[in-house]
Design an enzyme around this catalytic site. Structure first.
Site, PDB file in Angstrom:
ATOM      1  N   ASP A  97      55.656  26.956  17.914  1.00 13.97           N
ATOM      2  CA  ASP A  97      55.935  28.687  17.451  1.00 13.97           C
ATOM      3  C   ASP A  97      57.309  28.524  16.838  1.00 13.97           C
ATOM      4  OD1 ASP A  97      57.199  27.875  19.747  1.00 13.97           O
ATOM      5  OD2 ASP A  97      56.285  29.340  20.910  1.00 13.97           O
ATOM      6  N   ASP A 100      63.923  24.977  17.300  1.00 16.57           N
ATOM      7  CA  ASP A 100      65.125  25.444  17.698  1.00 16.57           C
ATOM      8  C   ASP A 100      66.181  24.323  17.819  1.00 16.57           C
ATOM      9  OD1 ASP A 100      67.043  27.192  18.937  1.00 16.57           O
ATOM     10  OD2 ASP A 100      66.458  26.929  20.730  1.00 16.57           O
ATOM     11  N   LYS A 128      65.100  27.777  13.532  1.00 19.08           N
ATOM     12  CA  LYS A 128      66.568  28.353  13.653  1.00 19.08           C
ATOM     13  C   LYS A 128      67.241  27.220  13.406  1.00 19.08           C
ATOM     14  CE  LYS A 128      65.841  30.689  17.964  1.00 19.08           C
ATOM     15  NZ  LYS A 128      66.436  31.042  18.976  1.00 19.08           N
TER      16      LYS A 128
END
Ligand code: IMP
Length: 174
Positions: A97, A100, A128
């Site tokens: 999903d 990071d 991100k």
């Protein structure tokens, strides 16, 4: 021949499937299942699905701390569920999903490459990049987002907000 008689109507089925989906969403630990199921309906290839579970070692802070300053795991990732299918010589796409720090995917990539797939790709709905600690990239990325804590569409904050239909920012305090 007699006419078949409806036992359970389509609306009743749709309602029940939605209820079951909600239950699975609540019960299933893996966050990526919502993204995976939506994505799978748009990939028109002969494919099979497998699930892998990981959790991170290290002292995870309280949810509010995690929200405030993000969570930097130690990078020690532990396998909680291994794959069931053989991957040797297969084309494998790992669906996540959110990408990071990259610690989880770096661990998973190494693990899966050991199975000698013919090809290995990473798909992530969200990325991100400013949080990255390991040099890993998604091959298919939905959206690049700033360093915000996001919830919804399967993503949770202390197990909450997973069922929100949109990806939403949870504002950090202070
Ligand atoms: P990484 O190892 O730091 O790349 O961690 C990726 C995992 O951290 C994801 O699979 C999520 O479980 C979790 N995560 C990272 N950022 C967020 C966020 O903004 N909201 C919810 N979960 C997140």
């Amino acid at each position: 021949m007699m006419e078949p008689k409806v036992l359970i109507g389509r609306e009743q089925i749709a309602t029940r499937v939605a209820e079951m989906g909600a239950q699975i969403t609540r019960d299933f630990a893996g966050r990526s299942i919502i993204f995976l199921s939506d994505l799978a309906r748009h990939v028109h290839l002969d494919s099979t699905f497998d699930f892998i579970g990981v959790s991170s070692y290290g002292n995870r802070p309280s949810p509010s701390e995690e929200l405030k300053s993000g969570w930097d795991s130690t990078g020690e990732v532990r396998l909680t569920k291994d794959v069931d299918q053989a991957m040797k010589g297969k084309n494998v796409i790992l669906v996540e999903d959110i990408l990071d720090t990259g610690l989880t995917l770096t661990y998973l990539k190494k693990l899966l490459l050991a199975h000698q797939p013919a090809a290995f790709k990473i798909a992530a709905l969200l990325d991100k990049p400013t949080r990255r600690k390991m040099p890993i990239q998604g091959d298919y990325v939905g959206f690049t987002i700033p360093d915000e804590f996001v919830v919804g569409y399967g993503l949770d904050y202390a197990e909450r907000y997973r069922g929100l239909p949109d990806v939403c920012v949870l504002p950090r305090e202070g």
